[in-house]
Design a protein around this motif. Structure first.
Motif, mmCIF file in Angstrom:
data_model
loop_
_atom_site.group_PDB
_atom_site.id
_atom_site.type_symbol
_atom_site.label_atom_id
_atom_site.label_comp_id
_atom_site.label_asym_id
_atom_site.label_seq_id
_atom_site.Cartn_x
_atom_site.Cartn_y
_atom_site.Cartn_z
ATOM 1 N N LEU A 1 0.829 -1.201 0.000
ATOM 2 C CA LEU A 1 0.000 0.000 0.000
ATOM 3 C C LEU A 1 0.868 1.257 0.000
ATOM 4 C CD1 LEU A 1 -2.763 1.375 0.196
ATOM 5 C CD2 LEU A 1 -2.604 1.143 2.696
ATOM 6 N N PHE A 2 1.937 1.223 0.807
ATOM 7 C CA PHE A 2 2.847 2.367 0.890
ATOM 8 C C PHE A 2 3.524 2.625 -0.449
ATOM 9 C CE2 PHE A 2 7.162 4.010 1.907
ATOM 10 C CZ PHE A 2 6.786 5.239 2.432
ATOM 11 N N VAL A 3 4.050 1.556 -1.081
ATOM 12 C CA VAL A 3 4.724 1.698 -2.376
ATOM 13 C C VAL A 3 3.754 2.207 -3.435
ATOM 14 C CG1 VAL A 3 5.849 0.423 -4.247
ATOM 15 C CG2 VAL A 3 6.487 -0.024 -1.875
ATOM 16 N N THR A 4 2.538 1.666 -3.439
ATOM 17 C CA THR A 4 1.525 2.094 -4.409
ATOM 18 C C THR A 4 1.201 3.575 -4.240
ATOM 19 O OG1 THR A 4 0.548 -0.117 -4.451
ATOM 20 C CG2 THR A 4 -0.812 1.702 -5.266
ATOM 21 N N THR A 5 1.068 4.014 -2.985
ATOM 22 C CA THR A 5 0.790 5.424 -2.706
ATOM 23 C C THR A 5 1.903 6.323 -3.219
ATOM 24 O OG1 THR A 5 -0.460 4.806 -0.720
ATOM 25 C CG2 THR A 5 0.273 7.100 -0.900
ATOM 26 N N LEU A 6 3.160 5.894 -3.002
ATOM 27 C CA LEU A 6 4.299 6.670 -3.484
ATOM 28 C C LEU A 6 4.297 6.780 -5.001
ATOM 29 C CD1 LEU A 6 7.327 5.537 -1.266
ATOM 30 C CD2 LEU A 6 6.163 7.753 -1.259
ATOM 31 N N LEU A 7 4.009 5.662 -5.679
ATOM 32 C CA LEU A 7 3.997 5.661 -7.142
ATOM 33 C C LEU A 7 2.900 6.560 -7.681
ATOM 34 C CD1 LEU A 7 4.629 1.864 -7.889
ATOM 35 C CD2 LEU A 7 6.221 3.771 -8.244
ATOM 36 N N VAL A 8 1.736 6.519 -7.076
ATOM 37 C CA VAL A 8 0.628 7.384 -7.504
ATOM 38 C C VAL A 8 0.980 8.852 -7.290
ATOM 39 C CG1 VAL A 8 -1.750 8.065 -7.017
ATOM 40 C CG2 VAL A 8 -1.152 5.641 -7.172
ATOM 41 N N ALA A 9 1.595 9.153 -6.135
ATOM 42 C CA ALA A 9 1.982 10.537 -5.841
ATOM 43 C C ALA A 9 3.021 11.023 -6.842
ATOM 44 C CB ALA A 9 2.526 10.639 -4.424
ATOM 45 N N ALA A 10 4.000 10.152 -7.154
ATOM 46 C CA ALA A 10 5.038 10.530 -8.117
ATOM 47 C C ALA A 10 4.437 10.774 -9.484
ATOM 48 C CB ALA A 10 6.100 9.428 -8.184
ATOM 49 N N HIS A 11 3.491 9.906 -9.899
ATOM 50 C CA HIS A 11 2.844 10.094 -11.200
ATOM 51 C C HIS A 11 2.047 11.387 -11.239
ATOM 52 C CE1 HIS A 11 0.740 9.150 -14.919
ATOM 53 N NE2 HIS A 11 -0.389 9.462 -14.300
ATOM 54 N N THR A 12 1.350 11.678 -10.140
ATOM 55 C CA THR A 12 0.556 12.910 -10.073
ATOM 56 C C THR A 12 1.456 14.135 -10.154
ATOM 57 O OG1 THR A 12 -1.102 11.798 -8.726
ATOM 58 C CG2 THR A 12 -1.102 14.214 -8.706
ATOM 59 N N ALA A 13 2.583 14.096 -9.425
ATOM 60 C CA ALA A 13 3.521 15.223 -9.454
ATOM 61 C C ALA A 13 4.058 15.429 -10.856
ATOM 62 C CB ALA A 13 4.667 14.972 -8.476
ATOM 63 N N PHE A 14 4.367 14.331 -11.552
ATOM 64 C CA PHE A 14 4.881 14.431 -12.925
ATOM 65 C C PHE A 14 3.807 14.982 -13.844
ATOM 66 C CE2 PHE A 14 5.455 12.620 -17.153
ATOM 67 C CZ PHE A 14 6.729 13.082 -17.460
ATOM 68 N N ALA A 15 2.577 14.480 -13.677
ATOM 69 C CA ALA A 15 1.485 14.908 -14.552
ATOM 70 C C ALA A 15 1.171 16.385 -14.374
ATOM 71 C CB ALA A 15 0.235 14.068 -14.264
ATOM 72 N N GLU A 16 1.443 16.934 -13.189
ATOM 73 C CA GLU A 16 1.122 18.331 -12.925
ATOM 74 C C GLU A 16 2.366 19.203 -12.890
ATOM 75 O OE1 GLU A 16 -1.285 18.680 -9.464
ATOM 76 O OE2 GLU A 16 -3.023 17.738 -10.392
ATOM 77 N N SER A 17 3.395 18.788 -13.655
ATOM 78 C CA SER A 17 4.627 19.572 -13.687
ATOM 79 C C SER A 17 4.488 20.825 -14.541
ATOM 80 C CB SER A 17 5.788 18.716 -14.225
ATOM 81 O OG SER A 17 5.514 18.287 -15.547
ATOM 82 N N ASN A 18 3.441 20.875 -15.386
ATOM 83 C CA ASN A 18 3.207 22.074 -16.176
ATOM 84 C C ASN A 18 2.551 23.154 -15.315
ATOM 85 O OD1 ASN A 18 4.215 20.999 -18.598
ATOM 86 N ND2 ASN A 18 2.261 19.968 -18.994
ATOM 87 N N MET A 19 2.499 24.365 -15.879
ATOM 88 C CA MET A 19 1.913 25.483 -15.135
ATOM 89 C C MET A 19 0.463 25.205 -14.771
ATOM 90 S SD MET A 19 3.436 28.746 -17.222
ATOM 91 C CE MET A 19 2.228 29.808 -16.434
ATOM 92 N N LEU A 20 0.083 25.624 -13.572
ATOM 93 C CA LEU A 20 -1.287 25.476 -13.113
ATOM 94 C C LEU A 20 -1.996 26.824 -13.054
ATOM 95 C CD1 LEU A 20 -0.755 22.835 -10.289
ATOM 96 C CD2 LEU A 20 -1.417 22.476 -12.671
ATOM 97 N N GLN A 21 -1.394 27.838 -13.689
ATOM 98 C CA GLN A 21 -2.037 29.138 -13.808
ATOM 99 C C GLN A 21 -1.771 29.652 -15.222
ATOM 100 O OE1 GLN A 21 0.480 28.724 -11.418
ATOM 101 N NE2 GLN A 21 2.161 29.552 -12.628
ATOM 102 N N ASP A 22 -2.438 30.730 -15.590
ATOM 103 C CA ASP A 22 -2.326 31.249 -16.956
ATOM 104 C C ASP A 22 -0.913 31.699 -17.287
ATOM 105 O OD1 ASP A 22 -4.989 30.782 -17.374
ATOM 106 O OD2 ASP A 22 -5.610 32.839 -16.887
ATOM 107 N N PHE A 23 -0.263 32.343 -16.335
ATOM 108 C CA PHE A 23 1.086 32.850 -16.558
ATOM 109 C C PHE A 23 1.740 33.141 -15.221
ATOM 110 C CE2 PHE A 23 -2.010 36.336 -17.202
ATOM 111 C CZ PHE A 23 -1.720 37.109 -16.094
ATOM 112 N N CYS A 24 3.034 33.396 -15.285
ATOM 113 C CA CYS A 24 3.793 33.752 -14.086
ATOM 114 C C CYS A 24 4.785 34.829 -14.499
ATOM 115 C CB CYS A 24 4.508 32.535 -13.517
ATOM 116 S SG CYS A 24 5.642 32.896 -12.144
ATOM 117 N N VAL A 25 4.305 36.051 -14.633
ATOM 118 C CA VAL A 25 5.168 37.160 -15.039
ATOM 119 C C VAL A 25 6.284 37.333 -14.023
ATOM 120 C CG1 VAL A 25 5.283 39.651 -15.414
ATOM 121 C CG2 VAL A 25 3.358 38.333 -16.313
#
Length: 218
Positions: A8-32
């Protein structure tokens, strides 16, 4: 039971890592970029309420730079994040390079970006070196595009009797530039003469002569 908890612990880590990778792009319109903020691998974001159209606007590449007082007959005008704060986190930038007749943009590399140039005017001899020492080069004309891969040594030369100019595009907001001569012979503190002499098959007095042409960086 213990094995199930580990799974369960390993699975949680893998899911968290995948989520972090998937959301590595900007989460707002811009960052002047807040150019006055502390720089840590990029600039912090300016308060969105203070963002203006000028943060995304730049006229510096419209006109050619003077090459009259340049040593090698070329002048680079940058359009990076420090000139266009709206480029912050977007991963792109541009420059303009102007060449006098016979001008040279000497061998250098961009550690953080590949580069594509578009010839605005004139004719150039351009090329880059692979890590095995193979030279990839050709003459290019007005309207042509040539690409230099990331972090490989490359150059542009104007061998003609008329001026030339290009627009350069980079896949980094601040590509960096490292010239061969200034880096090796203008280092601060300086690289020992005997090391450079041995590396380039020179006499120590020849090393000193070359260093004299590249004042140490501060």
């Amino acid at each position: 039971m213990a094995t199930s908890i580990i799974h369960l612990f390993v699975t949680t880590l893998l899911v968290a890592a995948h989520t972090a990778f998937a959301e590595s792009n900007m989460l707002q319109d811009f960052c002047v970029a807040d150019l006055k903020g502390e720089k840590v691998n990029g600039y912090p974001c300016k308060d969105p309420a203070q963002v203006t159209p000028e943060d995304f606007y730049y006229t510096g590449l419209a006109n050619g730079a003077s090459t009259t007082n340049t040593t090698l007959g070329s002048a680079v005008t940058s359009g990076n994040v420090e000139k266009i704060p709206g480029l912050n986190t977007l991963g792109v930038s541009m420059s303009r390079v102007d060449y006098a007749p016979g001008g040279l943009n000497p061998p250098h590399l961009h550690p953080r970006a590949s580069e594509a140039i578009f010839v605005l005017e004139g004719r150039l001899f351009v090329g880059f070196l692979t890590t095995t020492g193979k030279l990839i080069s050709r003459h290019i004309n007005k309207g042509d595009v040539f690409v230099f891969p990331r972090a490989l040594l490359h150059f542009q030369q104007n061998p003609n009797n008329a001026p030339a100019s290009v627009l350069a595009a980079f896949d980094s907001q601040n590509s960096g530039a490292q010239g061969v001569g200034p880096t090796l012979f203008g280092a601060n503190p300086p690289i020992p003469d005997d090391l450079l002499a041995k590396a380039f098959y020179l006499e120590p007095q020849e090393v000193q002569k070359v260093k004299g042409k590249f004042p140490a960086k501060k």
